[in-house]
Scaffold this motif. Sequence first.
Motif, mmCIF file in Angstrom:
data_model
loop_
_atom_site.group_PDB
_atom_site.id
_atom_site.type_symbol
_atom_site.label_atom_id
_atom_site.label_comp_id
_atom_site.label_asym_id
_atom_site.label_seq_id
_atom_site.Cartn_x
_atom_site.Cartn_y
_atom_site.Cartn_z
ATOM 1 N N HIS A 1 6.904 -1.665 10.592
ATOM 2 C CA HIS A 1 7.582 -0.890 9.556
ATOM 3 C C HIS A 1 6.641 0.084 8.870
ATOM 4 N N ALA A 2 7.242 1.095 8.245
ATOM 5 C CA ALA A 2 6.485 2.106 7.503
ATOM 6 C C ALA A 2 6.771 1.920 6.024
ATOM 7 N N VAL A 3 5.721 1.743 5.258
ATOM 8 C CA VAL A 3 5.881 1.471 3.825
ATOM 9 C C VAL A 3 4.740 2.148 3.056
ATOM 10 N N PRO A 4 5.024 2.680 1.845
ATOM 11 C CA PRO A 4 3.920 3.257 1.073
ATOM 12 C C PRO A 4 2.965 2.153 0.624
ATOM 13 N N CYS A 5 1.688 2.357 0.904
ATOM 14 C CA CYS A 5 0.665 1.364 0.534
ATOM 15 C C CYS A 5 -0.670 2.087 0.362
ATOM 16 N N GLU A 6 -1.731 1.330 0.206
ATOM 17 C CA GLU A 6 -3.036 1.931 -0.068
ATOM 18 C C GLU A 6 -3.490 2.892 1.024
ATOM 19 N N ASP A 7 -3.387 2.464 2.299
ATOM 20 C CA ASP A 7 -3.832 3.340 3.395
ATOM 21 C C ASP A 7 -2.676 4.085 4.068
ATOM 22 N N LYS B 1 -1.805 4.450 14.743
ATOM 23 C CA LYS B 1 -2.045 4.563 13.298
ATOM 24 C C LYS B 1 -1.281 5.733 12.646
ATOM 25 N N TYR B 2 -0.013 5.860 13.036
ATOM 26 C CA TYR B 2 0.845 6.811 12.324
ATOM 27 C C TYR B 2 0.888 6.379 10.862
ATOM 28 N N THR B 3 1.108 7.342 9.981
ATOM 29 C CA THR B 3 1.100 7.031 8.557
ATOM 30 C C THR B 3 2.486 7.189 7.928
ATOM 31 N N PHE B 4 2.608 6.612 6.734
ATOM 32 C CA PHE B 4 3.857 6.715 5.980
ATOM 33 C C PHE B 4 4.051 8.159 5.524
ATOM 34 N N ASP B 5 5.266 8.650 5.695
ATOM 35 C CA ASP B 5 5.586 10.026 5.327
ATOM 36 C C ASP B 5 6.008 10.091 3.863
ATOM 37 N N THR B 6 5.075 10.424 3.000
ATOM 38 C CA THR B 6 5.343 10.467 1.564
ATOM 39 C C THR B 6 6.276 11.616 1.171
ATOM 40 N N ASN B 7 6.449 12.584 2.084
ATOM 41 C CA ASN B 7 7.349 13.714 1.813
ATOM 42 C C ASN B 7 8.753 13.486 2.373
ATOM 43 N N TYR B 8 8.942 12.379 3.076
ATOM 44 C CA TYR B 8 10.238 12.063 3.688
ATOM 45 C C TYR B 8 10.749 13.259 4.499
ATOM 46 N N ASP B 9 9.849 13.766 5.336
ATOM 47 C CA ASP B 9 10.129 14.963 6.126
ATOM 48 C C ASP B 9 10.393 14.574 7.580
ATOM 49 N N LEU B 10 11.586 14.848 8.067
ATOM 50 C CA LEU B 10 11.968 14.451 9.426
ATOM 51 C C LEU B 10 11.332 15.313 10.513
#
Length: 199
Positions: free
Chosen positions: A83-89, A135-144
Amino acid sequence: MAKKSLLILPLLLGVFFYVKFISFKNKTNCYSSETLEMVKNGDLVLRCGRSVESFTVYTADKNSQFSHIGIISIENNTRYVIHAVPCEDNIIKKEKLTYFISPKFASTYAIYRTNYNASQLKKVVNQALLFYTKKYTFDTNYDLTTKTKLYCTELILEAFKKTGIQLNIKLSEFNYIIGKHLIILPSEFTKSPLFNKII
């Protein structure tokens, strides 16, 4: 008098949201290991988290009791959630299912299953694992449109899409202060005829 009214309104709104958040945070959840044995590779797991971010999604999506979603990967008889979730890294996570739905992180949860066969779902899970290992990262901009950044529902959609399965999940319009934005809410997976609740 008008000035007092203007001061009281934000205070009342603050109290309202605080009370709502406390009741949201204090919901209880329990599960049994026997029930979790029913969970299969490629199942989707939804939860209502306890964080402020979860509360934001929960209040934005008035038709759902869930704020987050992941996909099940079974490895050596152990059930994991990618899953993708906002976290420290902000890196895509792979955690044990029991940890993901533990009362510490989830006030409620559900498991949804699709009718796609095990071979197709293995490819979908492998794609989700690839997002994790790369190591894909969480998309903080919610950009598709970003290529290596995903948010939780986008991760599911992309894992299916990259294996040739188009889910046709409805986009929802989210109103920010600075403008409108199209996002995929977790509840859209529960509404899709492709998925059925099993737990």
